[in-house]
Design a protein around this motif. Structure first.
Motif, mmCIF file in Angstrom:
data_model
loop_
_atom_site.group_PDB
_atom_site.id
_atom_site.type_symbol
_atom_site.label_atom_id
_atom_site.label_comp_id
_atom_site.label_asym_id
_atom_site.label_seq_id
_atom_site.Cartn_x
_atom_site.Cartn_y
_atom_site.Cartn_z
ATOM 1 N N SER A 312 0.842 -1.188 0.000
ATOM 2 C CA SER A 312 0.000 0.000 0.000
ATOM 3 C C SER A 312 0.882 1.245 0.000
ATOM 4 N N SER A 314 0.400 5.683 0.447
ATOM 5 C CA SER A 314 -0.503 6.780 0.800
ATOM 6 C C SER A 314 0.165 8.122 0.573
ATOM 7 N N ARG A 332 -5.010 6.718 -1.074
ATOM 8 C CA ARG A 332 -4.290 5.504 -0.703
ATOM 9 C C ARG A 332 -4.581 4.391 -1.709
#
Length: 362
Positions: A312, A314, A332
């Motif tokens: 991930s 962000s 995100r």
């Protein structure tokens, strides 16, 4: 309705008691530090999850839990009492974070308790606290305004936010603090078996700019009617403040446990790196990259062949019109080895979240 009445009554008593104590102090103890302190916070948000979860509950998270609606992420009111010999905290909370993170607690009234603990000073720099406590694990904390980025890293979402038990804290020096814990278990208030868990933490701040922290956990996570599933968990993070404008932090987690459906052992690990740059007194920019690998599905169950192996990234923008207020906007993205993000358009191996929030503390 009975729970709503209990919340309102408890909040009223907190405010009244703290206000009364502060009034008494101001009349008779002008020079002494007031032992009572009342604080709180509100975090409201709007989140849009591009996987479009059918029931609006977002998967694999407790923060910004609801899709495509304005909601309360977390609201809390906290009363603290502290003298040089004893201390106590009582904090009540509500919001979609509570709905998601306390779902396993069988008692609905217990779910409303964020903290409830009392402590006694045993010696210079040594305290023993007992009750419902903040977690000793991890870099990111519960309230969004205290973190660089609005949502939490996957490693924060999948390790304890709170713990129930006894904690011995020893300030060994002005640079080293140690914690020893005996706990009910891995983020639970009501006990699930007869075993108790152990925790340890050490924080080292060699300079005012650098913090190093190691924390661990050991416990049986299986209910009494099944075979023991012993969990060993390690967390390490480092944070460095280069200037009043720029800071950097990194964290690594590793855990090991017997698999849920056999006596064989499996493991999981996670890593995270984040940075924040303050553009001016009111504006800041932050970013985070991370990876979480739970192929054996010990912590996160996906029912897929490769488990939860997800990265991930962000990007977060802050506007602070006042010192205790943040307006945040975050984008995100997620990328997974398996197709695990289910929604009304099917199941995908990637996802995108857009979220904005107002957070205030007092």
């Amino acid at each position: 309705m009975k729970y709503l009445f209990a919340i309102l009554l408890a909040l009223y008593l907190l405010v009244t008691f703290a206000a009364s104590a502060q009034t008494t102090d101001s009349l008779g103890m002008e020079e002494a530090e007031k032992p009572f302190k009342l604080s709180g916070g509100v975090d409201v948000y709007y989140a849009y999850d591009f996987s479009k979860p059918v029931d609006k509950d977002r998967l694999y998270t407790t923060q910004a839990f609801r899709h495509n609606e304005f909601n309360l992420n977390w609201g809390f009111l906290q009363a603290d009492y502290a003298t040089d010999k004893v201390r106590a905290t009582l904090a009540l909370h509500t919001g979609t974070y509570v709905q998601a993170n306390y779902a396993a607690e069988p008692n609905e009234l217990t779910q409303l308790i964020a903290q409830a603990n009392a402590g006694v000073k045993l010696g210079k720099g040594v305290w023993l606290d007992m009750g419902i406590l903040p977690s000793h694990i991890g870099y990111e904390s519960t309230f969004s305004i205290n973190n660089e980025i609005y949502t939490r890293a996957l490693m924060a979402e999948n390790s304890p936010y709170f713990e129930t038990g006894a904690q011995l804290t020893a300030e060994v020096s002005d640079k080293v603090t140690m914690k020893f814990l005996v706990l009910n278990g891995w983020q639970n208030i009501q006990e699930t078996n007869d075993a108790k868990s152990l925790g340890f933490g050490i924080s080292y701040t060699p300079t005012g700019q650098l913090t190093l922290s190691y924390n661990n956990y050991y416990g049986n996570e299986a209910p009494d009617e099944t075979d023991s599933k012993r969990r060993y968990f390690h967390d390490f993070y480092a944070a460095y403040t280069f200037s009043d404008r720029f800071n950097l932090a990194g964290s690594v987690d590793y855990g090991r446990q017997e698999l849920w459906d056999s006596s064989e052992k499996g493991s999981w690990y996670a890593g995270m790196l984040l940075a924040r740059y303050r553009l001016s007194e009111k504006f800041a920019l932050a970013g985070r990259v991370e990876h979480y690998n739970d192929e054996d599905q010990i912590i996160i169950s996906t029912q897929s062949s490769n488990g939860f192996q997800t990265s991930s990234a962000s990007l977060n923008f802050d506007y602070a019109p006042a010192p205790n207020f943040l307006w945040r906007v975050e984008a995100r993205g997620y990328d997974s080895k398996d197709r695990i993000f289910a929604g009304d358009e099917g199941i995908k191996d990637n996802n995108l979240l857009l979220v904005t929030s107002f957070a205030l503390k007092f």
